[in-house]
Each structure stands twice: as structure tokens, then as C-alpha cells.
Design an enzyme around this catalytic site. Structure first.
Site, mmCIF file in Angstrom:
data_model
loop_
_atom_site.group_PDB
_atom_site.id
_atom_site.type_symbol
_atom_site.label_atom_id
_atom_site.label_comp_id
_atom_site.label_asym_id
_atom_site.label_seq_id
_atom_site.Cartn_x
_atom_site.Cartn_y
_atom_site.Cartn_z
ATOM 1 N N LEU A 13 -15.197 4.661 17.899
ATOM 2 C CA LEU A 13 -16.657 4.753 17.993
ATOM 3 C C LEU A 13 -17.188 4.120 19.267
ATOM 4 O O LEU A 13 -18.141 4.625 19.866
ATOM 5 C CB LEU A 13 -17.305 4.082 16.780
ATOM 6 N N ASP A 53 -12.754 -10.810 24.340
ATOM 7 C CA ASP A 53 -12.238 -10.979 22.979
ATOM 8 C C ASP A 53 -13.304 -11.746 22.214
ATOM 9 O O ASP A 53 -13.542 -12.926 22.478
ATOM 10 C CB ASP A 53 -10.919 -11.755 23.016
ATOM 11 N N ASN A 79 -19.914 -3.713 18.620
ATOM 12 C CA ASN A 79 -19.133 -2.709 17.909
ATOM 13 C C ASN A 79 -17.781 -3.235 17.430
ATOM 14 O O ASN A 79 -17.240 -2.726 16.447
ATOM 15 C CB ASN A 79 -18.917 -1.498 18.827
ATOM 16 N N TYR A 160 -14.478 -7.100 3.643
ATOM 17 C CA TYR A 160 -15.177 -6.267 4.627
ATOM 18 C C TYR A 160 -16.651 -6.069 4.260
ATOM 19 O O TYR A 160 -17.527 -6.321 5.110
ATOM 20 C CB TYR A 160 -14.453 -4.927 4.774
ATOM 21 N N LYS A 164 -19.903 -7.531 6.508
ATOM 22 C CA LYS A 164 -20.941 -6.661 7.055
ATOM 23 C C LYS A 164 -22.307 -6.970 6.438
ATOM 24 O O LYS A 164 -23.347 -6.815 7.108
ATOM 25 C CB LYS A 164 -20.562 -5.194 6.850
ATOM 26 N N THR A 193 -11.233 6.489 12.259
ATOM 27 C CA THR A 193 -10.865 5.640 13.393
ATOM 28 C C THR A 193 -9.668 4.778 13.003
ATOM 29 O O THR A 193 -9.243 4.757 11.842
ATOM 30 C CB THR A 193 -12.021 4.700 13.803
#
Length: 235
Positions: A13, A53, A79, A160, A164, A193
Site C-alpha cells: 500500500l 525504522d 503507513n 492487531y 489499531k 499485501t
């Protein structure tokens, strides 16, 4: 000329977002933690490579100094992110989850974003139209994850979505703290991805649509929001 930094942009992405923004006339920094991969990606795109990084303070500080010397920044796309899949391609459910398994996801997805924001906010503050796009996930929506019978509800992982969801809160609080900036979270959709082992059902072209759109938002655009390609999402 609009100058944009995209973290994690040497593939997926981030790469597609960079391609679209270069085509739109942006000067784009392809952020990558691997110098050679970043260089190759930037060369393909006609962009500038930037070693960064997000989990390393010195790396982020050095990247900010480099961009400052080059002339500043108008748009930041956070991103870079990880999902934490197992070697077999699955995700760790609640019964098996440990703090040690959770920590790397927060280090990249949350602390990494805060680290980058802290380093680049002084540069963004000098822009006439500063924009921040935080790449979130539909799994960050408490409403969606609580809606029985949906694919989001069926997702078994914990770390995860939690990372988020934390990123969404970071987005809201930064947007309030910096009302002169346009700071939003976006949900690209389930895109194929490396992050998900290419199990996604969308192409990167489809997934990048909302990232690009929000990266190009103007001073009158929304801020403190959470969007996918169709519009606002429920928290």
C-alpha cells in the site's frame, strides 16, 4: 510543491500510495527500514529514498533532520505497520496471546506512529497546509468488531485490532491538539499485501484509494475522522 513522507513505502500500500502521489505532482519520500529496498523502490517511482525504522528513535530523528535539510514536509502518511501473523499464516487468538506477543505490534503500530509524529510535527507546523494520514484498519472499529455475523466480528486476533484502535485514539487526540492540521485515520480495506500473507480480497490500487484521497485533503477538509473509501466509519 507538496512534499510527502510515506513510511513503509517500499512495497504494498505504501508503494502504491507513493506512485499515485508522485503522479499527482508530490515530491515523495519513500520511507523504508531497508536502505537498498527503499532505494530501488524510490528509483522505480521517481521519488526520494529515506531510511527510517519507526521502532528506532535514532533512525527517526536522523530521517527528520534529513527532510528538514531538504526543505521541509507538508504531508505525513504513517503507513508502516505489522499484523503479527504466525509462521503458518494465522493470527494469535485470546487464549494464546501473551504480553510479549502483543508488544511488537504496539511498538510499530502505535509507538512507532507517535515517535514519527513527535519528530516530524515541527516540520509539519511550518507547512501552509499540513496533513497527517494514519493508516488504520476496519478491525479498529469497536462497533464493527462487535457486530455479529460479519467478517470483522469473526476475526480471532486481539493484538492487531487493539493496536489499531489505539492508533485511532492517537489520531483523535492529535487532531484536537493541532487544529491547524488535517489529521485522520483511514481503513484501506482487506488488501492483499505482505502484512496479511496476501490473503486480502482487494488490490493495492483499491486499498490505496482512501489513503491517497486523505493525503490530498485541503485546509477545509475533515480532521479527527476515521474513513474508508465509502466515507466515515463508526468508532
Amino acid at each position: 510543491m507538496t512534499t510527502t513522507l510515506i513510511t513503509g513505502a517500499n512495497k504494498g500500500l505504501g508503494f502504491e500510495t507513493a506512485r499515485r502521489l508522485v503522479a499527482a505532482g508530490h515530491t515523495v519520500y519513500v520511507g523504508s527500514r531497508d536502505a537498498e529496498r527503499g532505494r530501488r523502490a524510490a528509483e522505480r517511482l521517481g521519488a526520494r529514498p529515506l531510511l527510517i525504522d519507526v521502532t528506532d528513535e535514532e533512525s527517526v530523528t536522523a530521517a527528520a533532520k534529513r527532510v528538514e535539510v531538504d526543505g521541509g514536509l507538508d504531508v505525513l502518511v504513517n503507513n508502516a505497520g505489522i499484523e503479527g501473523r504466525t509462521p503458518r499464516g494465522g493470527v494469535v487468538g485470546a487464549a494464546e496471546l501473551t504480553a510479549d506477543l502483543t508488544r511488537p505490534l504496539f511498538e510499530t503500530n502505535v509507538f512507532g506512529t507517535v515517535r514519527v509524529l513527535h519528530a516530524f510535527l515541527p516540520l509539519l507546523a511550518r507547512s501552509a497546509a499540513p496533513v497527517v494520514v494514519n493508516v488504520s484498519s476496519g478491525l479498529a472499529s469497536l462497533t464493527a468488531v462487535s457486530s455479529a455475523g460479519t467478517p470483522t466480528y469473526a476475526y480471532p486476533g486481539v493484538a492487531y485490532p487493539a493496536s489499531k484502535a489505539a492508533l485511532n485514539m492517537v489520531t483523535v487526540q492529535y487532531a484536537k491538539a493541532f487544529p491547524g492540521m488535517r489529521i485522520n485515520a483511514v481503513e484501506p480495506g482487506y488488501t492483499a499485501t505482505d502484512l496479511n500473507g496476501h490473503t486480502g480480497t482487494q488490490t493495492v490500487e483499491e486499498g490505496a484509494e482512501i489513503i491517497v484521497r486523505m493525503a490530498m485533503t485541503g485546509p477545509e477538509g475533515p480532521t479527527g475522522g476515521y474513513f474508508d473509501a465509502e466515507g466515515p466509519l463508526p468508532w
